[in-house]
Design a protein around this motif. Structure first.
Motif, PDB file in Angstrom:
ATOM      1  N   SER A  28      26.917 -11.802 -31.632  1.00  0.00           N
ATOM      2  CA  SER A  28      26.934 -11.140 -30.316  1.00  0.00           C
ATOM      3  C   SER A  28      26.310 -12.020 -29.238  1.00  0.00           C
ATOM      4  N   ARG A  29      25.205 -12.653 -29.567  1.00  0.00           N
ATOM      5  CA  ARG A  29      24.547 -13.536 -28.604  1.00  0.00           C
ATOM      6  C   ARG A  29      25.435 -14.731 -28.251  1.00  0.00           C
ATOM      7  N   MET A  30      26.036 -15.338 -29.264  1.00  0.00           N
ATOM      8  CA  MET A  30      26.909 -16.483 -29.028  1.00  0.00           C
ATOM      9  C   MET A  30      28.155 -16.069 -28.250  1.00  0.00           C
ATOM     10  N   LEU A  31      28.694 -14.897 -28.537  1.00  0.00           N
ATOM     11  CA  LEU A  31      29.862 -14.408 -27.811  1.00  0.00           C
ATOM     12  C   LEU A  31      29.568 -14.316 -26.313  1.00  0.00           C
ATOM     13  N   ARG A  32      28.448 -13.716 -25.966  1.00  0.00           N
ATOM     14  CA  ARG A  32      28.077 -13.607 -24.551  1.00  0.00           C
ATOM     15  C   ARG A  32      27.923 -14.984 -23.916  1.00  0.00           C
ATOM     16  N   ARG A  33      27.316 -15.912 -24.646  1.00  0.00           N
ATOM     17  CA  ARG A  33      27.129 -17.267 -24.120  1.00  0.00           C
ATOM     18  C   ARG A  33      28.471 -17.967 -23.916  1.00  0.00           C
ATOM     19  N   MET A  34      29.383 -17.836 -24.880  1.00  0.00           N
ATOM     20  CA  MET A  34      30.682 -18.499 -24.769  1.00  0.00           C
ATOM     21  C   MET A  34      31.502 -17.923 -23.619  1.00  0.00           C
ATOM     22  N   GLU A  35      31.440 -16.607 -23.422  1.00  0.00           N
ATOM     23  CA  GLU A  35      32.161 -15.999 -22.301  1.00  0.00           C
ATOM     24  C   GLU A  35      31.618 -16.527 -20.973  1.00  0.00           C
ATOM     25  N   SER A  36      30.300 -16.642 -20.871  1.00  0.00           N
ATOM     26  CA  SER A  36      29.669 -17.161 -19.659  1.00  0.00           C
ATOM     27  C   SER A  36      29.997 -18.638 -19.449  1.00  0.00           C
ATOM     28  N   LEU A  37      29.901 -19.422 -20.508  1.00  0.00           N
ATOM     29  CA  LEU A  37      30.165 -20.856 -20.429  1.00  0.00           C
ATOM     30  C   LEU A  37      31.630 -21.140 -20.105  1.00  0.00           C
ATOM     31  N   ALA A  38      32.540 -20.401 -20.708  1.00  0.00           N
ATOM     32  CA  ALA A  38      33.968 -20.596 -20.430  1.00  0.00           C
ATOM     33  C   ALA A  38      34.259 -20.377 -18.947  1.00  0.00           C
ATOM     34  N   ALA A  39      33.627 -19.349 -18.368  1.00  0.00           N
ATOM     35  CA  ALA A  39      33.867 -19.022 -16.957  1.00  0.00           C
ATOM     36  C   ALA A  39      33.417 -20.142 -16.018  1.00  0.00           C
ATOM     37  N   GLU A  40      32.568 -21.045 -16.493  1.00  0.00           N
ATOM     38  CA  GLU A  40      32.097 -22.169 -15.683  1.00  0.00           C
ATOM     39  C   GLU A  40      33.010 -23.389 -15.778  1.00  0.00           C
ATOM     40  N   GLN A  41      33.989 -23.361 -16.669  1.00  0.00           N
ATOM     41  CA  GLN A  41      34.814 -24.544 -16.933  1.00  0.00           C
ATOM     42  C   GLN A  41      35.937 -24.692 -15.909  1.00  0.00           C
ATOM     43  N   PRO A  42      36.287 -25.926 -15.581  1.00  0.00           N
ATOM     44  CA  PRO A  42      37.417 -26.159 -14.680  1.00  0.00           C
ATOM     45  C   PRO A  42      38.700 -25.540 -15.247  1.00  0.00           C
ATOM     46  N   GLY A  43      39.432 -24.863 -14.396  1.00  0.00           N
ATOM     47  CA  GLY A  43      40.719 -24.299 -14.798  1.00  0.00           C
ATOM     48  C   GLY A  43      40.653 -22.935 -15.444  1.00  0.00           C
ATOM     49  N   TYR A  44      39.468 -22.382 -15.646  1.00  0.00           N
ATOM     50  CA  TYR A  44      39.326 -21.059 -16.253  1.00  0.00           C
ATOM     51  C   TYR A  44      39.863 -20.000 -15.297  1.00  0.00           C
ATOM     52  N   VAL A  59      42.156 -13.235 -25.545  1.00  0.00           N
ATOM     53  CA  VAL A  59      43.073 -14.130 -24.838  1.00  0.00           C
ATOM     54  C   VAL A  59      42.311 -14.711 -23.658  1.00  0.00           C
ATOM     55  N   SER A  60      42.205 -16.027 -23.628  1.00  0.00           N
ATOM     56  CA  SER A  60      41.630 -16.687 -22.456  1.00  0.00           C
ATOM     57  C   SER A  60      42.763 -17.366 -21.704  1.00  0.00           C
ATOM     58  N   TYR A  61      42.643 -17.355 -20.383  1.00  0.00           N
ATOM     59  CA  TYR A  61      43.688 -17.894 -19.513  1.00  0.00           C
ATOM     60  C   TYR A  61      43.162 -19.122 -18.787  1.00  0.00           C
ATOM     61  N   TRP A  62      44.024 -20.138 -18.716  1.00  0.00           N
ATOM     62  CA  TRP A  62      43.652 -21.435 -18.155  1.00  0.00           C
ATOM     63  C   TRP A  62      44.748 -21.923 -17.221  1.00  0.00           C
ATOM     64  N   ARG A  63      44.360 -22.703 -16.234  1.00  0.00           N
ATOM     65  CA  ARG A  63      45.306 -23.245 -15.261  1.00  0.00           C
ATOM     66  C   ARG A  63      46.423 -24.030 -15.948  1.00  0.00           C
ATOM     67  N   ASP A  64      46.052 -24.806 -16.986  1.00  0.00           N
ATOM     68  CA  ASP A  64      47.057 -25.564 -17.727  1.00  0.00           C
ATOM     69  C   ASP A  64      46.531 -25.893 -19.119  1.00  0.00           C
ATOM     70  N   GLU A  65      47.376 -26.487 -19.907  1.00  0.00           N
ATOM     71  CA  GLU A  65      47.018 -26.785 -21.294  1.00  0.00           C
ATOM     72  C   GLU A  65      45.889 -27.802 -21.401  1.00  0.00           C
ATOM     73  N   SER A  66      45.814 -28.741 -20.469  1.00  0.00           N
ATOM     74  CA  SER A  66      44.738 -29.733 -20.538  1.00  0.00           C
ATOM     75  C   SER A  66      43.383 -29.081 -20.264  1.00  0.00           C
ATOM     76  N   ASP A  67      43.302 -28.098 -19.384  1.00  0.00           N
ATOM     77  CA  ASP A  67      42.042 -27.388 -19.159  1.00  0.00           C
ATOM     78  C   ASP A  67      41.644 -26.591 -20.404  1.00  0.00           C
ATOM     79  N   ALA A  68      42.610 -25.961 -21.057  1.00  0.00           N
ATOM     80  CA  ALA A  68      42.331 -25.226 -22.296  1.00  0.00           C
ATOM     81  C   ALA A  68      41.845 -26.181 -23.385  1.00  0.00           C
ATOM     82  N   ALA A  69      42.474 -27.340 -23.483  1.00  0.00           N
ATOM     83  CA  ALA A  69      42.075 -28.329 -24.487  1.00  0.00           C
ATOM     84  C   ALA A  69      40.679 -28.867 -24.189  1.00  0.00           C
ATOM     85  N   ALA A  70      40.343 -29.046 -22.915  1.00  0.00           N
ATOM     86  CA  ALA A  70      39.005 -29.522 -22.545  1.00  0.00           C
ATOM     87  C   ALA A  70      37.944 -28.500 -22.948  1.00  0.00           C
TER      88      ALA A  70
END
Length: 106
Positions: A28-44, A59-70
């Motif tokens: 649960s702790r890691m899930l909250r951290r990953m959701e927060s960290l993902a939201a800070e990434q380019p293309g999220y 399901v996470s959504y990204w501007r493009d495949e390279s942002d998802a891969a990053a």
């Protein structure tokens, strides 16, 4: 969790389907951290998640495949992925899709 507000396609969706192992073990702790960290990434663009019994789908959504891969290569996310394989998931599948249409109500 509300439905993610995504832009007009095209964009990328990463679909993570899993069955959890018993116990929380820090999940649960890691899930909250990953959701927060993902939201800070380019293309999220957003995230949606549901759990029904043992099966969860995120399901996470990204501007493009390279942002998802990053995102997959972010150091903290790599640690979470390893912990998931070793402790949190009995089974999982990751699917990456290109969204070409997006419509709905609301």
């Amino acid at each position: 969790m509300p439905i993610a507000e995504t832009p007009q396609p095209p964009y990328t969706a990463v679909i993570f389907t899993s069955t959890r192992s018993a116990g929380d073990n820090g999940y649960s702790r890691m899930l909250r951290r990953m959701e927060s960290l993902a939201a800070e990434q380019p293309g999220y663009l957003g995230i949606e998640s549901v759990k029904d019994g043992l099966v969860g789908i995120t399901v996470s959504y990204w501007r493009d495949e390279s942002d998802a891969a990053a995102w997959k290569q972010v150091a903290e996310h790599l640690v979470a992925q390893d912990r998931g394989r070793q402790v949190w998931y009995d089974e999982y599948r990751v699917r990456v899709a290109n969204v070409t249409r997006d419509y709905g109500k609301g």
